[in-house]
Enzyme design. Structure first.
Site, PDB file in Angstrom:
ATOM      1  N   ASP A  11      36.302  39.514  44.352  1.00 39.09           N
ATOM      2  CA  ASP A  11      35.740  38.880  43.166  1.00 39.09           C
ATOM      3  C   ASP A  11      36.660  39.181  41.980  1.00 39.09           C
ATOM      4  O   ASP A  11      36.798  40.332  41.568  1.00 39.09           O
ATOM      5  CB  ASP A  11      34.341  39.460  42.941  1.00 39.09           C
ATOM      6  CG  ASP A  11      33.637  38.932  41.711  1.00 39.09           C
ATOM      7  OD1 ASP A  11      34.238  38.158  40.946  1.00 39.09           O
ATOM      8  OD2 ASP A  11      32.466  39.315  41.510  1.00 39.09           O
TER       9      ASP A  11
ATOM     10  N   CYS B 244      25.917  38.711  35.651  1.00 40.28           N
ATOM     11  CA  CYS B 244      25.688  38.610  37.089  1.00 40.28           C
ATOM     12  C   CYS B 244      25.197  37.205  37.405  1.00 40.28           C
ATOM     13  O   CYS B 244      24.382  36.635  36.668  1.00 40.28           O
ATOM     14  CB  CYS B 244      24.654  39.653  37.519  1.00 40.28           C
ATOM     15  SG  CYS B 244      24.083  39.454  39.222  1.00 40.28           S
TER      16      CYS B 244
ATOM     17  N   HIS C 215      38.065  34.887  44.275  1.00 40.18           N
ATOM     18  CA  HIS C 215      37.388  33.771  43.606  1.00 40.18           C
ATOM     19  C   HIS C 215      37.346  34.019  42.106  1.00 40.18           C
ATOM     20  O   HIS C 215      37.293  35.154  41.636  1.00 40.18           O
ATOM     21  CB  HIS C 215      36.000  33.490  44.187  1.00 40.18           C
ATOM     22  CG  HIS C 215      35.002  34.581  44.073  1.00 40.18           C
ATOM     23  ND1 HIS C 215      34.347  34.892  42.894  1.00 40.18           N
ATOM     24  CD2 HIS C 215      34.501  35.438  44.995  1.00 40.18           C
ATOM     25  CE1 HIS C 215      33.492  35.887  43.108  1.00 40.18           C
ATOM     26  NE2 HIS C 215      33.586  36.238  44.375  1.00 40.18           N
TER      27      HIS C 215
ATOM     28  N   TYR D 200      34.088  41.461  52.099  1.00 41.08           N
ATOM     29  CA  TYR D 200      33.972  40.959  50.731  1.00 41.08           C
ATOM     30  C   TYR D 200      33.972  42.144  49.776  1.00 41.08           C
ATOM     31  O   TYR D 200      33.385  43.193  50.064  1.00 41.08           O
ATOM     32  CB  TYR D 200      32.687  40.154  50.563  1.00 41.08           C
ATOM     33  CG  TYR D 200      32.498  39.622  49.164  1.00 41.08           C
ATOM     34  CD1 TYR D 200      33.341  38.643  48.658  1.00 41.08           C
ATOM     35  CD2 TYR D 200      31.482  40.109  48.342  1.00 41.08           C
ATOM     36  CE1 TYR D 200      33.181  38.157  47.368  1.00 41.08           C
ATOM     37  CE2 TYR D 200      31.321  39.631  47.054  1.00 41.08           C
ATOM     38  CZ  TYR D 200      32.171  38.658  46.569  1.00 41.08           C
ATOM     39  OH  TYR D 200      32.026  38.184  45.294  1.00 41.08           O
TER      40      TYR D 200
ATOM     41  N   ASN E 148      26.222  32.899  48.891  1.00 42.77           N
ATOM     42  CA  ASN E 148      25.996  34.279  48.470  1.00 42.77           C
ATOM     43  C   ASN E 148      24.567  34.681  48.813  1.00 42.77           C
ATOM     44  O   ASN E 148      23.625  34.243  48.159  1.00 42.77           O
ATOM     45  CB  ASN E 148      26.240  34.401  46.964  1.00 42.77           C
ATOM     46  CG  ASN E 148      26.012  35.817  46.444  1.00 42.77           C
ATOM     47  OD1 ASN E 148      25.843  36.751  47.217  1.00 42.77           O
ATOM     48  ND2 ASN E 148      26.002  35.963  45.137  1.00 42.77           N
TER      49      ASN E 148
ATOM     50  N   ARG F 254      34.487  29.682  41.907  1.00 49.51           N
ATOM     51  CA  ARG F 254      33.046  29.871  41.822  1.00 49.51           C
ATOM     52  C   ARG F 254      32.531  29.112  40.596  1.00 49.51           C
ATOM     53  O   ARG F 254      33.126  29.180  39.522  1.00 49.51           O
ATOM     54  CB  ARG F 254      32.711  31.357  41.686  1.00 49.51           C
ATOM     55  CG  ARG F 254      31.248  31.620  41.325  1.00 49.51           C
ATOM     56  CD  ARG F 254      30.936  33.082  41.247  1.00 49.51           C
ATOM     57  NE  ARG F 254      29.954  33.357  40.220  1.00 49.51           N
ATOM     58  CZ  ARG F 254      29.453  34.556  39.938  1.00 49.51           C
ATOM     59  NH1 ARG F 254      29.846  35.608  40.628  1.00 49.51           N
ATOM     60  NH2 ARG F 254      28.570  34.702  38.972  1.00 49.51           N
TER      61      ARG F 254
ATOM     62  N   ASP G 196      27.495  44.628  35.438  1.00 51.29           N
ATOM     63  CA  ASP G 196      28.403  43.556  35.855  1.00 51.29           C
ATOM     64  C   ASP G 196      28.494  42.505  34.741  1.00 51.29           C
ATOM     65  O   ASP G 196      27.969  41.399  34.846  1.00 51.29           O
ATOM     66  CB  ASP G 196      27.880  42.931  37.148  1.00 51.29           C
ATOM     67  CG  ASP G 196      28.778  41.816  37.655  1.00 51.29           C
ATOM     68  OD1 ASP G 196      29.978  41.828  37.339  1.00 51.29           O
ATOM     69  OD2 ASP G 196      28.267  40.933  38.377  1.00 51.29           O
TER      70      ASP G 196
ATOM     71  N   GLU H 295      35.578  32.481  38.479  1.00 56.58           N
ATOM     72  CA  GLU H 295      34.382  31.744  38.074  1.00 56.58           C
ATOM     73  C   GLU H 295      34.555  31.022  36.753  1.00 56.58           C
ATOM     74  O   GLU H 295      35.549  31.215  36.040  1.00 56.58           O
ATOM     75  CB  GLU H 295      33.183  32.699  38.004  1.00 56.58           C
ATOM     76  CG  GLU H 295      33.324  33.785  36.973  1.00 56.58           C
ATOM     77  CD  GLU H 295      32.344  34.925  37.220  1.00 56.58           C
ATOM     78  OE1 GLU H 295      31.565  35.214  36.293  1.00 56.58           O
ATOM     79  OE2 GLU H 295      32.360  35.510  38.312  1.00 56.58           O
TER      80      GLU H 295
ATOM     81  N   GLU I 285      27.232  29.231  42.961  1.00 54.88           N
ATOM     82  CA  GLU I 285      26.379  30.403  42.759  1.00 54.88           C
ATOM     83  C   GLU I 285      24.935  30.008  42.461  1.00 54.88           C
ATOM     84  O   GLU I 285      24.657  29.000  41.812  1.00 54.88           O
ATOM     85  CB  GLU I 285      26.924  31.249  41.602  1.00 54.88           C
ATOM     86  CG  GLU I 285      26.143  32.522  41.310  1.00 54.88           C
ATOM     87  CD  GLU I 285      26.150  33.523  42.461  1.00 54.88           C
ATOM     88  OE1 GLU I 285      25.640  33.176  43.549  1.00 54.88           O
ATOM     89  OE2 GLU I 285      26.624  34.649  42.265  1.00 54.88           O
TER      90      GLU I 285
ATOM     91  N   ASP J 199      36.208  37.860  38.944  1.00 53.18           N
ATOM     92  CA  ASP J 199      35.465  37.501  37.733  1.00 53.18           C
ATOM     93  C   ASP J 199      36.015  36.214  37.113  1.00 53.18           C
ATOM     94  O   ASP J 199      36.180  35.234  37.794  1.00 53.18           O
ATOM     95  CB  ASP J 199      35.471  38.655  36.735  1.00 53.18           C
ATOM     96  CG  ASP J 199      34.520  39.777  37.120  1.00 53.18           C
ATOM     97  OD1 ASP J 199      33.663  39.556  37.998  1.00 53.18           O
ATOM     98  OD2 ASP J 199      34.621  40.875  36.570  1.00 53.18           O
TER      99      ASP J 199
END
Length: 301
Positions: free
Chosen positions: A89, A126, A116, A48, A213, A161, A62, A118, A191, A91
């Protein structure tokens, strides 16, 4: 040596197969190409690549400050080092739907097995911080639809996500997960789940693979793979674990050098020179050089 012997297409197919296997898959988070090789050597299923780790390694929080170019470049460097499939990731997709589409193709070009995207606002937070905001359903589904339409390899995994549980609760998370799957998501990343029952609720809502996660210091307890598999989770990530442990060791070593005037007290905790050479496959490069440069240069006449 140099690059993985497994093609990106083979890695993507492997990821699809492992998610359909009925056995939960563990994906530790790599913070560097060399750490990805270590993950592979220790027998994990995949790698990952955390957006938080990529940002933090650049000295940034982040909150969506990294660019597509930075993420694709670093993720590609990590992916080339391992035969394992790498999930990255992405974002919020780095912009509007057209930007999301380009992001998918750049990540395909970089050799990733999937990503992924989101449903937070940009700038984002985050996933385990308070005060998150999520976009409306139309915006969230447009991102996933753009991603699914843009991919050229049908096995490139589009994971959605959702952070809506922290804002509107678990029933809203179930509803959004269903909508994201309908929009084209191949898997769901819910998440900041509170407990195992919430993972079970997402499992009950969709027929695609579900990711958990297991990040330290977050909203979720650190459940075992057996606990997560018991509620139908297909993949578990440990996104920042290796970066945290490595930076903790680095901090302790610097403190020791400052206090004693030498690194001697920490040498026993270090990766040895021989082990480092083994990880970078030094001997293979040496053999390659020997095999290529095995001629004599003729004398000057």
């Amino acid at each position: 040596m140099l690059y993985s012997k497994t093609t990106p297409e083979q890695k993507r197919l492997a990821l699809r197969e492992m998610l359909a296997s009925g056995t939960i898959q563990q994906f530790p988070g790599a913070f560097s190409p060399l750490s990805a090789r270590l993950i592979e050597e220790k027998g994990f299923a995949g790698v990952y690549i955390s957006g938080a780790v990529l940002a933090n390694d650049l000295g940034l929080p982040d909150i969506g400050l990294t660019t597509l170019t930075e993420v694709a470049t670093r993720a590609g460097q990590i992916a080339r080092m391992t035969d394992l499939p790498c999930l990255v990731d992405a974002d919020t997709g780095f912009g509007e739907p057209m930007n999301v589409a380009r992001s998918i193709q750049e990540l395909e070009n970089a050799g990733l097995a999937g990503c992924h995207i989101e449903d937070q606002f940009n700038p984002k937070r985050c996933g385990h911080l308070d005060g998150k905001n999520v976009v409306d359903l139309d915006t969230a589904t447009k991102r996933i639809r753009a991603a699914a339409d843009a991919r050229r390899d049908p096995n490139f995994l589009i994971m959605a996500r959702t952070d809506i549980r922290a804002v509107e609760g678990i029933e809203a998370a179930q509803e959004r997960a269903r909508a994201l799957v309908e929009a084209g998501a191949d898997a769901i990343f819910p998440e900041a789940m509170k407990d195992l029952s919430e993972f079970q609720a997402i499992r009950d809502a969709v027929d695609v693979p579900v990711l958990a996660n297991m990040t330290e210091f977050g909203k979720s307890d650190l459940f075992t793979v057996d606990q997560l598999q018991s509620v139908g989770v297909n993949m578990v990530i440990y996104p920042v674990t290796l970066l945290r442990i490595a930076m903790g060791a680095a901090e302790r070593t610097l403190e020791s050098i400052k206090a004693t005037g030498s690194q001697e007290a920490q040498v026993e905790n270090m990766l040895t020179r021989a082990r480092l050479y083994d990880l970078v496959d030094y001997e293979a490069y040496n053999q390659f050089d020997t095999g290529v440069f095995n001629f004599q240069i003729p004398g000057v006449r």
